[in-house]
Design a protein around this motif. Structure first.
Motif, PDB file in Angstrom:
ATOM      1  N   ALA A  48       0.835  -1.197   0.000  1.00 44.02           N
ATOM      2  CA  ALA A  48       0.000   0.000   0.000  1.00 44.02           C
ATOM      3  C   ALA A  48       0.870   1.248   0.000  1.00 44.02           C
ATOM      4  O   ALA A  48       1.989   1.237   0.500  1.00 44.02           O
ATOM      5  N   ASP A  49       0.335   2.293  -0.578  1.00 42.33           N
ATOM      6  CA  ASP A  49       1.000   3.592  -0.501  1.00 42.33           C
ATOM      7  C   ASP A  49       0.838   4.150   0.902  1.00 42.33           C
ATOM      8  O   ASP A  49      -0.127   3.827   1.605  1.00 42.33           O
ATOM      9  N   ILE A  50       1.779   4.977   1.289  1.00 37.40           N
ATOM     10  CA  ILE A  50       1.671   5.713   2.545  1.00 37.40           C
ATOM     11  C   ILE A  50       1.458   7.169   2.174  1.00 37.40           C
ATOM     12  O   ILE A  50       2.282   7.769   1.476  1.00 37.40           O
ATOM     13  N   LEU A  51       0.346   7.722   2.602  1.00 38.66           N
ATOM     14  CA  LEU A  51      -0.013   9.097   2.292  1.00 38.66           C
ATOM     15  C   LEU A  51       0.344   9.985   3.469  1.00 38.66           C
ATOM     16  O   LEU A  51      -0.042   9.698   4.603  1.00 38.66           O
ATOM     17  N   ILE A  52       1.080  11.055   3.196  1.00 40.83           N
ATOM     18  CA  ILE A  52       1.398  12.027   4.238  1.00 40.83           C
ATOM     19  C   ILE A  52       0.857  13.389   3.830  1.00 40.83           C
ATOM     20  O   ILE A  52       0.660  13.663   2.642  1.00 40.83           O
ATOM     21  N   TYR A  53       0.619  14.212   4.820  1.00 44.76           N
ATOM     22  CA  TYR A  53       0.184  15.593   4.590  1.00 44.76           C
ATOM     23  C   TYR A  53       1.404  16.484   4.773  1.00 44.76           C
ATOM     24  O   TYR A  53       2.000  16.512   5.846  1.00 44.76           O
ATOM     25  N   ALA A  54       1.800  17.165   3.716  1.00 38.46           N
ATOM     26  CA  ALA A  54       2.969  18.041   3.759  1.00 38.46           C
ATOM     27  C   ALA A  54       2.535  19.421   4.243  1.00 38.46           C
ATOM     28  O   ALA A  54       1.838  20.142   3.527  1.00 38.46           O
ATOM     29  N   GLU A  55       2.933  19.758   5.446  1.00 32.58           N
ATOM     30  CA  GLU A  55       2.512  21.016   6.055  1.00 32.58           C
ATOM     31  C   GLU A  55       3.374  22.176   5.554  1.00 32.58           C
ATOM     32  O   GLU A  55       4.596  22.092   5.517  1.00 32.58           O
ATOM     33  N   ILE A  56       2.712  23.243   5.179  1.00 32.57           N
ATOM     34  CA  ILE A  56       3.377  24.429   4.649  1.00 32.57           C
ATOM     35  C   ILE A  56       3.334  25.543   5.684  1.00 32.57           C
ATOM     36  O   ILE A  56       2.314  25.767   6.329  1.00 32.57           O
ATOM     37  N   VAL A 111       3.459   8.970  -0.822  1.00 35.27           N
ATOM     38  CA  VAL A 111       2.731   9.992  -1.566  1.00 35.27           C
ATOM     39  C   VAL A 111       2.460  11.144  -0.606  1.00 35.27           C
ATOM     40  O   VAL A 111       1.979  10.928   0.508  1.00 35.27           O
ATOM     41  N   ALA A 112       2.790  12.357  -1.027  1.00 36.64           N
ATOM     42  CA  ALA A 112       2.568  13.532  -0.183  1.00 36.64           C
ATOM     43  C   ALA A 112       1.470  14.397  -0.777  1.00 36.64           C
ATOM     44  O   ALA A 112       1.429  14.617  -1.989  1.00 36.64           O
ATOM     45  N   LEU A 113       0.608  14.888   0.090  1.00 37.32           N
ATOM     46  CA  LEU A 113      -0.410  15.858  -0.311  1.00 37.32           C
ATOM     47  C   LEU A 113       0.055  17.228   0.151  1.00 37.32           C
ATOM     48  O   LEU A 113       0.362  17.417   1.333  1.00 37.32           O
ATOM     49  N   VAL A 114       0.124  18.164  -0.779  1.00 39.71           N
ATOM     50  CA  VAL A 114       0.489  19.544  -0.477  1.00 39.71           C
ATOM     51  C   VAL A 114      -0.727  20.402  -0.769  1.00 39.71           C
ATOM     52  O   VAL A 114      -1.256  20.371  -1.881  1.00 39.71           O
ATOM     53  N   THR A 115      -1.197  21.139   0.213  1.00 39.20           N
ATOM     54  CA  THR A 115      -2.306  22.066  -0.013  1.00 39.20           C
ATOM     55  C   THR A 115      -1.756  23.485   0.071  1.00 39.20           C
ATOM     56  O   THR A 115      -0.973  23.813   0.949  1.00 39.20           O
ATOM     57  N   GLY A 116      -2.168  24.295  -0.872  1.00 36.34           N
ATOM     58  CA  GLY A 116      -1.651  25.656  -0.932  1.00 36.34           C
ATOM     59  C   GLY A 116      -0.656  25.758  -2.069  1.00 36.34           C
ATOM     60  O   GLY A 116      -0.402  24.799  -2.795  1.00 36.34           O
ATOM     61  N   ASP A 117      -0.116  26.924  -2.220  1.00 37.79           N
ATOM     62  CA  ASP A 117       0.799  27.167  -3.325  1.00 37.79           C
ATOM     63  C   ASP A 117       2.235  27.186  -2.832  1.00 37.79           C
ATOM     64  O   ASP A 117       2.618  28.025  -2.020  1.00 37.79           O
ATOM     65  N   PRO A 145      14.075  14.561  -1.759  1.00 43.19           N
ATOM     66  CA  PRO A 145      15.202  14.150  -0.915  1.00 43.19           C
ATOM     67  C   PRO A 145      14.779  13.485   0.403  1.00 43.19           C
ATOM     68  O   PRO A 145      15.580  12.797   1.025  1.00 43.19           O
ATOM     69  N   TRP A 146      13.546  13.690   0.801  1.00 45.35           N
ATOM     70  CA  TRP A 146      13.048  13.085   2.045  1.00 45.35           C
ATOM     71  C   TRP A 146      12.366  11.749   1.784  1.00 45.35           C
ATOM     72  O   TRP A 146      11.788  11.156   2.678  1.00 45.35           O
ATOM     73  N   GLY A 147      12.392  11.285   0.530  1.00 46.95           N
ATOM     74  CA  GLY A 147      11.870   9.965   0.229  1.00 46.95           C
ATOM     75  C   GLY A 147      10.483   9.923  -0.363  1.00 46.95           C
ATOM     76  O   GLY A 147       9.906   8.847  -0.504  1.00 46.95           O
ATOM     77  N   VAL A 148       9.935  11.062  -0.732  1.00 48.37           N
ATOM     78  CA  VAL A 148       8.589  11.096  -1.322  1.00 48.37           C
ATOM     79  C   VAL A 148       8.685  10.712  -2.800  1.00 48.37           C
ATOM     80  O   VAL A 148       9.497  11.249  -3.543  1.00 48.37           O
ATOM     81  N   ASP A 149       7.852   9.759  -3.197  1.00 48.74           N
ATOM     82  CA  ASP A 149       7.842   9.274  -4.577  1.00 48.74           C
ATOM     83  C   ASP A 149       6.910  10.065  -5.483  1.00 48.74           C
ATOM     84  O   ASP A 149       7.163  10.200  -6.675  1.00 48.74           O
ATOM     85  N   HIS A 150       5.813  10.548  -4.924  1.00 49.41           N
ATOM     86  CA  HIS A 150       4.780  11.211  -5.734  1.00 49.41           C
ATOM     87  C   HIS A 150       4.143  12.316  -4.909  1.00 49.41           C
ATOM     88  O   HIS A 150       3.928  12.148  -3.712  1.00 49.41           O
ATOM     89  N   VAL A 151       3.847  13.439  -5.560  1.00 46.88           N
ATOM     90  CA  VAL A 151       3.235  14.581  -4.871  1.00 46.88           C
ATOM     91  C   VAL A 151       1.892  14.888  -5.503  1.00 46.88           C
ATOM     92  O   VAL A 151       1.783  15.021  -6.724  1.00 46.88           O
ATOM     93  N   LEU A 152       0.873  14.983  -4.662  1.00 44.53           N
ATOM     94  CA  LEU A 152      -0.451  15.445  -5.075  1.00 44.53           C
ATOM     95  C   LEU A 152      -0.588  16.862  -4.537  1.00 44.53           C
ATOM     96  O   LEU A 152      -0.166  17.147  -3.406  1.00 44.53           O
ATOM     97  N   SER A 153      -1.185  17.748  -5.310  1.00 46.72           N
ATOM     98  CA  SER A 153      -1.327  19.119  -4.830  1.00 46.72           C
ATOM     99  C   SER A 153      -2.756  19.603  -5.004  1.00 46.72           C
ATOM    100  O   SER A 153      -3.459  19.211  -5.926  1.00 46.72           O
ATOM    101  N   ALA A 154      -3.146  20.434  -4.076  1.00 47.48           N
ATOM    102  CA  ALA A 154      -4.449  21.097  -4.123  1.00 47.48           C
ATOM    103  C   ALA A 154      -4.178  22.568  -3.849  1.00 47.48           C
ATOM    104  O   ALA A 154      -3.728  22.930  -2.773  1.00 47.48           O
ATOM    105  N   VAL A 194      -6.783  10.184  -0.729  1.00 41.33           N
ATOM    106  CA  VAL A 194      -6.944   8.776  -0.328  1.00 41.33           C
ATOM    107  C   VAL A 194      -7.637   7.998  -1.441  1.00 41.33           C
ATOM    108  O   VAL A 194      -7.238   6.887  -1.791  1.00 41.33           O
ATOM    109  N   ALA A 195      -8.654   8.595  -2.036  1.00 41.94           N
ATOM    110  CA  ALA A 195      -9.401   7.928  -3.096  1.00 41.94           C
ATOM    111  C   ALA A 195      -8.553   7.691  -4.346  1.00 41.94           C
ATOM    112  O   ALA A 195      -8.791   6.727  -5.079  1.00 41.94           O
ATOM    113  N   SER A 196      -7.556   8.538  -4.570  1.00 41.60           N
ATOM    114  CA  SER A 196      -6.763   8.430  -5.805  1.00 41.60           C
ATOM    115  C   SER A 196      -5.484   7.609  -5.637  1.00 41.60           C
ATOM    116  O   SER A 196      -4.735   7.441  -6.590  1.00 41.60           O
ATOM    117  N   THR A 197      -5.233   7.090  -4.429  1.00 35.98           N
ATOM    118  CA  THR A 197      -4.042   6.286  -4.192  1.00 35.98           C
ATOM    119  C   THR A 197      -4.451   4.956  -3.596  1.00 35.98           C
ATOM    120  O   THR A 197      -5.622   4.727  -3.291  1.00 35.98           O
TER     121      THR A 197
END
Length: 94
Positions: A2-10, A42-48, A58-67, A88-91
């Motif tokens: 399974a993928d591991i989804l993290i929330y990338a805090e800005i 997989v990291a989710l980044v919200t914001g610009d 460099p921190w090991g994230v393979d794929h980034v999703l952005s909103a 979550v639905a897309s991974t």
């Protein structure tokens, strides 16, 4: 596997966006867990934030999703929740 989804805090300082230190810590741990299970991080980044994928790689994230967009200019629970549900639905994150 399974993928591991993290929330990338800005964070924001002097009008510039940056990834918070906690994001690096969570991404590094997620990378170890994903390696043990054969999954992706997989990291989710919200914001610009420019070049989020390059900053997270460099921190090991393979794929980034952005909103992005106006709803994510300042943290708003409803917008962040909707973005997380879509991520979550897309991974294959569990």
């Amino acid at each position: 596997m399974a993928d591991i989804l993290i929330y990338a805090e800005i964070g924001h300082e002097d009008g510039k966006a940056f990834l918070k230190k906690a994001t690096a810590e969570v991404a590094t741990l997620a990378r170890r867990l994903a390696d043990a299970d054969g999954g992706r991080v997989v990291a989710l980044v919200t914001g610009d934030i420019e070049d989020a994928a390059a900053r997270l790689g460099p921190w090991g994230v393979d794929h980034v999703l952005s909103a992005g967009g106006e709803a994510y200019g300042s943290y708003q629970l409803e917008a962040a929740t909707a973005a997380l549900e879509a991520a979550v639905a897309s991974t294959s994150a569990s």
